[in-house]
Design a protein around this motif. Structure first.
Motif, PDB file in Angstrom:
ATOM      1  N   VAL A  86       6.454   4.558 -10.054  1.00 24.64           N
ATOM      2  CA  VAL A  86       5.945   3.215 -10.090  1.00 24.64           C
ATOM      3  C   VAL A  86       5.173   3.063  -8.863  1.00 24.64           C
ATOM      4  CG1 VAL A  86       6.645   0.783  -9.973  1.00 24.64           C
ATOM      5  CG2 VAL A  86       7.967   2.269 -11.045  1.00 24.64           C
ATOM      6  N   ARG A  87       3.939   2.969  -8.998  1.00 23.47           N
ATOM      7  CA  ARG A  87       2.962   2.613  -8.067  1.00 23.47           C
ATOM      8  C   ARG A  87       2.528   1.115  -7.844  1.00 23.47           C
ATOM      9  NH1 ARG A  87       1.698   7.300 -10.845  1.00 23.47           N
ATOM     10  NH2 ARG A  87       0.801   9.227  -9.370  1.00 23.47           N
ATOM     11  N   THR A  88       2.898   0.766  -6.510  1.00 20.09           N
ATOM     12  CA  THR A  88       2.585  -0.770  -6.256  1.00 20.09           C
ATOM     13  C   THR A  88       1.125  -0.594  -5.238  1.00 20.09           C
ATOM     14  OG1 THR A  88       4.998  -1.273  -6.488  1.00 20.09           O
ATOM     15  CG2 THR A  88       3.567  -2.824  -5.023  1.00 20.09           C
ATOM     16  N   PRO A  89       0.149  -1.262  -5.504  1.00 22.41           N
ATOM     17  CA  PRO A  89      -1.030  -1.316  -4.904  1.00 22.41           C
ATOM     18  C   PRO A  89      -0.920  -2.331  -4.065  1.00 22.41           C
ATOM     19  CG  PRO A  89      -1.431  -2.343  -6.995  1.00 22.41           C
ATOM     20  CD  PRO A  89       0.048  -1.598  -7.299  1.00 22.41           C
ATOM     21  N   ILE A  90      -1.136  -2.227  -2.593  1.00 17.24           N
ATOM     22  CA  ILE A  90      -1.120  -3.102  -1.640  1.00 17.24           C
ATOM     23  C   ILE A  90      -2.368  -3.381  -0.935  1.00 17.24           C
ATOM     24  CG2 ILE A  90       1.317  -2.150  -1.075  1.00 17.24           C
ATOM     25  CD1 ILE A  90      -0.026  -0.796   1.500  1.00 17.24           C
ATOM     26  N   GLY A  91      -3.511  -2.564  -1.398  1.00 17.79           N
ATOM     27  CA  GLY A  91      -4.655  -2.875  -0.748  1.00 17.79           C
ATOM     28  C   GLY A  91      -5.872  -1.785  -1.054  1.00 17.79           C
ATOM     29  N   LEU A  92      -6.884  -1.850  -0.433  1.00 19.63           N
ATOM     30  CA  LEU A  92      -7.976  -0.814  -0.781  1.00 19.63           C
ATOM     31  C   LEU A  92      -8.649  -0.355   0.502  1.00 19.63           C
ATOM     32  CD1 LEU A  92      -9.919  -3.039  -3.462  1.00 19.63           C
ATOM     33  CD2 LEU A  92      -8.625  -0.833  -3.923  1.00 19.63           C
ATOM     34  N   ASP A  93      -9.075   0.856   0.516  1.00 22.20           N
ATOM     35  CA  ASP A  93      -9.370   1.530   1.547  1.00 22.20           C
ATOM     36  C   ASP A  93     -10.858   2.026   1.467  1.00 22.20           C
ATOM     37  OD1 ASP A  93      -9.339   2.715   4.414  1.00 22.20           O
ATOM     38  OD2 ASP A  93      -8.616   4.457   3.730  1.00 22.20           O
ATOM     39  N   ALA A 112     -15.378  -6.150  -2.609  1.00 21.49           N
ATOM     40  CA  ALA A 112     -15.923  -6.545  -3.491  1.00 21.49           C
ATOM     41  C   ALA A 112     -16.662  -5.016  -4.465  1.00 21.49           C
ATOM     42  CB  ALA A 112     -17.512  -7.130  -3.117  1.00 21.49           C
ATOM     43  N   GLN A 113     -15.953  -3.776  -4.230  1.00 20.34           N
ATOM     44  CA  GLN A 113     -16.303  -2.838  -4.716  1.00 20.34           C
ATOM     45  C   GLN A 113     -17.628  -2.325  -4.730  1.00 20.34           C
ATOM     46  OE1 GLN A 113     -13.754  -0.761  -6.517  1.00 20.34           O
ATOM     47  NE2 GLN A 113     -12.493  -1.896  -5.436  1.00 20.34           N
ATOM     48  N   GLN A 114     -18.530  -2.984  -3.443  1.00 17.35           N
ATOM     49  CA  GLN A 114     -19.747  -2.451  -2.995  1.00 17.35           C
ATOM     50  C   GLN A 114     -19.968  -1.299  -2.497  1.00 17.35           C
ATOM     51  OE1 GLN A 114     -20.727  -6.097  -1.455  1.00 17.35           O
ATOM     52  NE2 GLN A 114     -21.462  -7.051  -3.528  1.00 17.35           N
ATOM     53  N   TYR A 115     -18.889  -0.629  -1.756  1.00 20.83           N
ATOM     54  CA  TYR A 115     -18.921   0.700  -0.926  1.00 20.83           C
ATOM     55  C   TYR A 115     -18.406   1.822  -1.804  1.00 20.83           C
ATOM     56  CZ  TYR A 115     -18.254   3.759   2.891  1.00 20.83           C
ATOM     57  OH  TYR A 115     -18.407   4.710   3.721  1.00 20.83           O
ATOM     58  N   ALA A 149      -4.744  -6.689   6.149  1.00 18.76           N
ATOM     59  CA  ALA A 149      -6.066  -7.017   6.230  1.00 18.76           C
ATOM     60  C   ALA A 149      -6.535  -6.690   7.779  1.00 18.76           C
ATOM     61  CB  ALA A 149      -6.388  -8.453   6.093  1.00 18.76           C
ATOM     62  N   GLN A 150      -5.864  -6.304   8.718  1.00 19.18           N
ATOM     63  CA  GLN A 150      -6.305  -5.832  10.039  1.00 19.18           C
ATOM     64  C   GLN A 150      -6.766  -4.373   9.819  1.00 19.18           C
ATOM     65  OE1 GLN A 150      -2.982  -6.317  13.053  1.00 19.18           O
ATOM     66  NE2 GLN A 150      -2.402  -8.307  11.815  1.00 19.18           N
ATOM     67  N   TYR A 151      -6.363  -3.657   8.729  1.00 23.19           N
ATOM     68  CA  TYR A 151      -7.044  -2.256   8.767  1.00 23.19           C
ATOM     69  C   TYR A 151      -7.625  -2.288   7.479  1.00 23.19           C
ATOM     70  CZ  TYR A 151      -3.008  -1.797  12.154  1.00 23.19           C
ATOM     71  OH  TYR A 151      -2.158  -2.118  13.293  1.00 23.19           O
ATOM     72  N   HIS A 152      -7.288  -2.810   6.414  1.00 16.90           N
ATOM     73  CA  HIS A 152      -7.894  -2.282   5.141  1.00 16.90           C
ATOM     74  C   HIS A 152      -8.234  -3.688   4.396  1.00 16.90           C
ATOM     75  CE1 HIS A 152      -6.431   1.786   5.318  1.00 16.90           C
ATOM     76  NE2 HIS A 152      -5.321   0.903   5.952  1.00 16.90           N
ATOM     77  N   ALA A 153      -8.674  -3.675   3.212  1.00 18.48           N
ATOM     78  CA  ALA A 153      -8.929  -4.766   2.493  1.00 18.48           C
ATOM     79  C   ALA A 153      -7.764  -4.968   1.661  1.00 18.48           C
ATOM     80  CB  ALA A 153     -10.169  -4.764   1.339  1.00 18.48           C
ATOM     81  N   PRO A 154      -7.207  -6.515   1.808  1.00 21.29           N
ATOM     82  CA  PRO A 154      -5.703  -6.505   1.257  1.00 21.29           C
ATOM     83  C   PRO A 154      -6.035  -7.058  -0.458  1.00 21.29           C
ATOM     84  CG  PRO A 154      -6.824  -8.641   2.242  1.00 21.29           C
ATOM     85  CD  PRO A 154      -7.703  -7.558   2.586  1.00 21.29           C
ATOM     86  N   ILE A 155      -4.792  -6.721  -1.042  1.00 24.38           N
ATOM     87  CA  ILE A 155      -4.840  -6.755  -2.460  1.00 24.38           C
ATOM     88  C   ILE A 155      -4.746  -8.134  -2.790  1.00 24.38           C
ATOM     89  CG2 ILE A 155      -2.465  -6.412  -2.877  1.00 24.38           C
ATOM     90  CD1 ILE A 155      -5.417  -4.525  -4.498  1.00 24.38           C
ATOM     91  N   ARG A 156      -4.051  -8.935  -1.949  1.00 30.05           N
ATOM     92  CA  ARG A 156      -3.836 -10.488  -2.365  1.00 30.05           C
ATOM     93  C   ARG A 156      -4.789 -11.181  -1.508  1.00 30.05           C
ATOM     94  NH1 ARG A 156       2.342 -10.434  -4.312  1.00 30.05           N
ATOM     95  NH2 ARG A 156       2.319  -9.410  -6.028  1.00 30.05           N
TER      96      ARG A 156
END
Length: 294
Positions: A107-114, A249-252, A287-294
């Motif tokens: 089970v994969r739980t997304p927590i953010g984007l890097d 924004a998926q722009q990178y 959010a201090q390190y990555h883009a949060p998922i929520r």
């Protein structure tokens, strides 16, 4: 009422109070250890999240291990570890990523984007590269920074070890069918890449955004004066840097997911920790390190 009887009642009440206090002490929460392995790119955010959770629940301690995303996912499929951190994209046979045996139980739980940050020494004059230029550099077609307008000299390539989620993304999105040059220095973690590039004016490498966040703002790089004091410089790739806004924004172009993976649906303390990570307090830490998922 006789004084002796009152005294006896007092002693009885006091004894019951002592027994109640002793009973309360016995119900101290049992210490719990949760082991999290996998992605070293997620090490900074996991350290911050687990520290915050343990402050709220002192009886819960965490054993944080590395190993990389690929080895971590193999371990959780085999039933080892409580949680695995991973930056790998989920299996997708149509996209050429077949599911390994046992993956259906995960089970994969997304927590953010890097985002992968492309870094060079702060004295390097180069500020931006295209994906084609990156491919030519890491394949060994371009050997000297002079071809890119810099006086840094002969290019020193710094890559990650096999099994790293960062390397998997870099090879997929940047290298394609080409291979990273055998002359590349291979490092086991993003922090090792940062340290190497910071000490080598001709070096170039790629790291998780978390390891470059201290020298970035949401919208742009820090001022020129601050950048000169930074140990590394983050380059634009296809006109953008891995800021939180660009990643969200998926722009990178070099964006990857952040997952906490369990074998089966999380329960008990594991579920409580993942719920904390997805809560407003947990997402503020992400959010201090990555883009949060929520």
């Amino acid at each position: 009422m006789p004084l002796r009887f009152v005294h006896a009642l007092f002693l009885l009440g006091f004894s019951l109070l002592l027994l109640a206090c002793e009973g309360a002490a016995v119900t101290t929460p049992t210490p719990v250890t949760l082991t999290i392995a996998g992605s070293t790119s997620m090490a900074p955010v996991l350290k911050a999240l687990t520290d915050a959770y343990s402050r709220r629940h002192p009886n819960v301690v965490f054993d944080l291990r590395g190993g990389g995303s690929t080895l971590g996912e193999a371990a959780i499929r085999a039933g080892r570890y409580d949680i695995v951190a991973s930056t790998l994209f989920p299996p997708d046979p149509e996209a050429g990523r077949p599911a390994p045996p046992g993956d259906e139980a995960l089970v994969r739980t997304p927590i953010g984007l890097d985002g992968l940050a492309i870094i060079v020494h702060p004295t390097n004059e180069v500020t931006a590269l295209s994906l084609v230029q990156l491919r030519d550099i890491f394949s060994g077609k371009v050997l000297n920074w002079q071809a890119l307008g810099s006086n840094a000299g002969e290019i020193v390539l710094v890559s990650r070890e096999d099994g790293s989620g960062a390397r998997d993304l870099f090879e997929t999105r940047v290298m394609g069918e080409e291979r990273v040059s055998l002359t590349a220095v291979v490092m086991p973690t993003s922090q090792d890449v940062v340290d190497y590039v910071a000490g080598n004016p001709a070096a170039i490498g790629y790291v998780s955004r978390a390891h470059a966040a201290a020298w970035m703002t949401d919208a742009q790089m820090t001022t020129n004066a601050a950048q000169e004091e930074a140990p590394i410089k983050v380059l634009e790739v296809e006109g953008r840097r891995p800021t939180r806004d660009a990643i969200a924004a998926q722009q990178y172009v070099l964006t990857q997911p952040l997952y906490l993976i369990t074998r089966g649906a999380p329960t008990g303390r594991v579920r409580q920790f993942i719920d904390f990570v997805l809560s407003p307090a947990g997402q503020a830490i992400v959010a201090q390190y990555h883009a949060p998922i929520r």
